[in-house]
Design a protein around this motif. Structure first.
Motif: not given
Length: 863
Positions: A504-530
């Motif tokens: 993805g080029t010229n992309v932006s990801f915005y992770f809104a504050a999650n009132g029910g879970n303020p420690k919500a994780n935003a973005f994950v890519s794992t070691n299995e991703v090629a």
């Protein structure tokens, strides 16, 4: 009796006269005070206006240079000081400007200048004067004046504080014992260097917030399933590779906007723990004649490597470089039973810096709800409105509002734009033979997946965006259009399949504050991703994100976890593409732009495998750009973790349909650069190309500040394409053997006229061929391509033989408005697959500005 009465009456009349006189004097005093107060008020207004004008005049002189000031004025003879004196004099507050009472202290970022002038015979006189002016650069805050934020840190020497003291003789106040009144006024001005005022963060590669109190120094560092067990602010965990060095590169002042700029590479508010050999490099003011230098591992380069807050500790073994007074060397042993490794860096004094990113403009985004992809097309999900990609791009994920996005299998592309993520993804609950995952599939995660779910039954770890590789069934690989590449496979730019390949080029990801879970994780890519390559928009390229190069904006207190397989994927077992050809080698991964977490976060941060970019000494950074987060942890292999030396980074996603592979090594040396053109008000971008096949010049284009692509091949297009047409408009094979394409033979007889323009041609002394061609566009800009290039795929030309081919692209264009310019370049090589390279660079503008294009900067009163 009568005589006595007369005496009494005379006494009474005398007393009345005295009372009347006293009353008159009191009334006269009050009247005098009122008159004097009115006079003082008018004089104060006049004095304030005079100092405002003087401060603005001084700032205008500072702005004339069109750059960030790197030091205060040398003396009162500086033009900026002369302007203060002249404007004050013209407004009725004359003083004698002299260098006698100039005072300078400190050096570098701690330097200060002050000057005092008055209307007495000597500026040092403590009496005998009525007007005194004091100038401070940077502002001192004297007289109760608060120092504005613009005047702290980077642009402190672009600010001037002017203070006037005037002793005023009262008209009638002396009657009541107040012969004079002292008036004091101040003004602070700021000279904004020219440029788009987009509020970029401080030029610090890593800005980390976690305070010392949040880490237990009696216990070893630990993370578990994206939660802090005991998280230091900065932690290089023990790498799994034999090569243990992890490198962090700071800013190169020659490539960042605002003029020469040297800033600390890492600022840590809390404890640092080095369990891998760690290099924190400041490439500015390096060791080669004061010029910016490279950042090799295991070598301390530059004086501003890292700064750590008072009360925090750098846990490491020697050698820690740095000899500044009061700085603390490595502390060993480490916390708990943690084994420590070396830190190669120069330490500098800590000065807190903060940054709060403006909220993106989320209006107009369509709610696409949540989506889970397992190699099938995005179009098969029947999304509504703008969420549904065009039928010609079925594996494209469109910008919009998403509750979550999960990719377990397949080749997918994020279209340019803003992705607003407002929830977290479910964990897969499907099972059985041939199951199709309905959420995050953790089944194939291994010990290589630091902090995730390896060996954990019923793992519930989740995030707003999860990109991994599961054990369920997957959609068929879309092979695209075969282009004769050896076995006939189309490469990895089709879609679907087993292996997870994301771009993805010229992309932006915005992770809104999650009132029910303020420690919500935003973005994950794992070691299995090629392979995963994501790049932010350039500066001034997307107003929805306030023209900032934001890649991730995390408004939660959770984690951003970045990992992938490097080189040939061992995690994706067997037939990676699902095409019967067995495992293939994948391109290195990378993330480019600003990775940001709100400064009020109370946990979380960024976790990063430096080896995802290839792990080689000359590989690009796993993150090319900045990290501003609660904490930063590296794990996995060795390599360059964060590289901010050349700005906000590279893009690795083609804009042109090609079934080739990303070959970043096509971009040769010297590195891409921008230099002043011989034409006043213009500058030239130069990129060098090296590959085993000659460059395909038909596909070459350049974008400036996110504008329309400028194609070198425009001159041979048969006609101007219509709005929305595919560019370039014609097939680019079989290259120079196509008689419709002009070639070197035609060039040898003079300039070449194409279907849509004329190329000026000349013989290249380097190759002995007529391969130096220049096209001039309607706005006067030019693109010159010279060296070993063809109009298409060289491999399709009869008798073509691969070898070492070099070429150069030079694009000359008007110096745009702003301190910096963002340039994106795209090119393909000459094999039949169309292997490609594209890069996104931010350079400091150079050259002489054109009238009307770039001003000398703006000035403003700050206080």
């Amino acid at each position: 009796m009568r005589s006595t009465m007369r005496r009494g009456r005379r006494a009474e009349r005398g007393q009345a006269m005295i009372l009347l006189a006293v009353s008159f004097l009191i009334m006269l005093g009050f009247a005098g005070m009122a008159i004097d107060a009115g006079h003082d008020y008018l004089l104060r207004r006049s004095a304030q206006n005079a100092m405002d004008s003087a401060a603005l005049a001084s700032a205008k002189q500072l702005a004339v240079g069109g750059k960030r000031q790197t030091a205060p004025p040398a003396s009162s003879n500086d033009l900026s000081m002369e302007a203060i004196n002249q404007f004050a004099t013209n407004n009725g507050f004359a003083t004698t400007r002299s260098t006698t009472c100039d005072r300078t202290t400190g050096t570098g970022a701690t330097a200060t200048f002050s000057a005092t002038w008055n209307d007495a015979s000597s500026c040092a006189s403590t009496s005998g004067w009525t007007t005194k002016i004091t100038v401070n650069v940077p502002p001192s805050g004297a007289g109760g004046v608060s120092i504005p934020p613009d005047c702290l840190g980077t642009y402190q020497f672009n600010c001037v504080q002017v203070t006037l003291v005037r002793i005023v003789t009262n008209y009638l106040g002396g009657i009541v014992g107040i012969p004079t009144t002292t008036i004091t006024v101040s003004a602070v001005s700021y000279a904004q260097p020219p440029g788009a005022l987009i509020g970029t963060p401080p030029a610090v590669a890593m800005l980390l917030y976690e305070p010392s109190a949040s880490f237990n120094t009696a216990a070893a560092p630990s993370h578990a399933q994206l939660n802090c067990g005991n998280c230091p602010t900065f932690w290089t965990a023990p790498p799994t590779s034999a090569s243990k060095n992890v490198v962090f590169d700071g800013v190169n002042g020659g490539t960042i906007s605002g003029g020469p700029l040297d800033t600390v590479s890492l600022q840590s508010a809390g404890h640092m723990v080095m369990q891998a050999s760690t290099t924190i490099c400041d490439p500015y003011n390096g060791t080669q004649g004061g010029q910016p230098v490279a950042c090799p591992g295991n070598t301390a380069v530059g004086s501003l490597g890292f700064a750590i807050a008072n009360g925090a500790t750098a846990y490491c073994t020697t050698p820690l470089q740095g000899t500044a007074t009061g700085l603390t060397p490595c502390t060993s042993p480490g916390p708990g039973a943690a084994g420590l490794d070396k830190l190669y860096a120069n330490e500098t004094a800590y000065s807190a810096q903060t940054y709060t990113a403006p909220i993106p403009d989320l209006s107009g985004l369509t709610d696409c709800e949540g989506i889970v992809l397992n190699g099938e097309t995005v179009t098969s999900h029947n999304l509504t409105g703008n969420c549904q990609p065009d039928a010609s791009e079925p594996y494209t994920i469109m910008p919009g509002k998403y509750q979550y996005i999960v990719i377990n299998h397949g080749t997918y592309d994020f279209a340019p734009g803003l992705f607003d993520i407002y929830g977290t993804a479910p964990v897969n609950s499907a099972s059985g033979s041939g199951y199709r995952a309905n959420g995050i599939d953790h089944s194939l995660e291994t010990a290589s997946d630091f902090d995730l779910c390896s060996g954990v039954a019923n793992c519930a770890v989740t995030a707003g965006v999860w990109i991994g590789h599961g054990g369920g069934s997957f959609g068929a690989l879309s092979a695209g259009t075969p282009m004769g590449c050896g076995s006939g496979a189309a490469g990895v730019q089709g879609g679907g399949g087993d292996a997870t390949i994301v771009s993805g080029t010229n992309v932006s990801f915005y992770f809104a504050a999650n009132g029910g879970n303020p420690k919500a994780n935003a973005f994950v890519s794992t070691n299995e991703v090629a392979t995963i390559n994501l790049t932010s928009p350039g500066l001034n390229a997307n107003k929805a994100v306030n023209d900032l190069p934001i890649l991730f904006d995390n408004e939660n207190s959770g984690f951003i976890h970045l990992d992938s397989a490097a080189g040939t994927s061992a995690a994706n077992k067997g037939d990676d593409e699902g095409d019967g050809q067995g495992p293939v080698a994948f391109s290195p991964s990378g993330f480019s732009g600003i990775i940001y977490q709100k400064p009020s976060a109370t946990s979380g941060g960024v976790e990063l495998d430096p080896s995802l970019s290839g792990g080689q000494a000359n590989a690009p950074g796993a993150i090319t750009g900045q990290v501003m987060a609660y904490s930063l942890t590296t794990f996995g292999g060795a390599g360059t973790a964060v590289d901010f030396s050349v700005g906000y980074g590279q893009s690795t996603q083609p804009q042109i349909g090609t079934s080739g592979n990303n070959e970043a090594q096509i971009i040769g040396t010297p590195a891409p650069s921008v230099a002043a053109s011989s034409r006043s008000g213009w500058e030239t971008f130069t990129l060098n190309y090296t590959d085993e096949w000659a460059m395909d010049a038909y596909d070459v284009y350049v974008k400036v500040n996110g504008g329309n692509p400028v194609f070198f091949s425009k001159g041979i297009w048969s006609s101007a394409p219509g709005a929305g047409a595919v560019l370039p408009p014609n097939p680019n094979t079989p290259g120079d053997s196509n008689p419709a394409r002009p070639n070197r033979a035609a060039a040898s007889t003079g300039s070449v006229v194409g279907g849509n323009g004329t190329y000026a041609t000349k013989k290249n002394p380097g190759t002995g061929q007529f391969d130096d061609w220049t096209f001039t566009y309607a706005d006067g800009s030019t693109m010159e391509v010279l060296g070993q290039w063809t109009w298409g795929h060289e491999r399709d030309i009869v008798n073509a033989v691969s070898g070492t081919n070099t070429a150069s692209i030079k694009y000359t264009f008007p110096t745009p408005t702003g301190q910096s310019v963002n340039i994106q370049i795209f090119m393909t090589d000459g094999d039949r697959c169309g292997d490609y390279a594209t890069a996104n660079y931010t350079f400091n503008n150079v050259g002489v500005p054109n009238a009307g294009q770039q001003t000398s900067g703006t000035v403003q009163l700050e206080g």
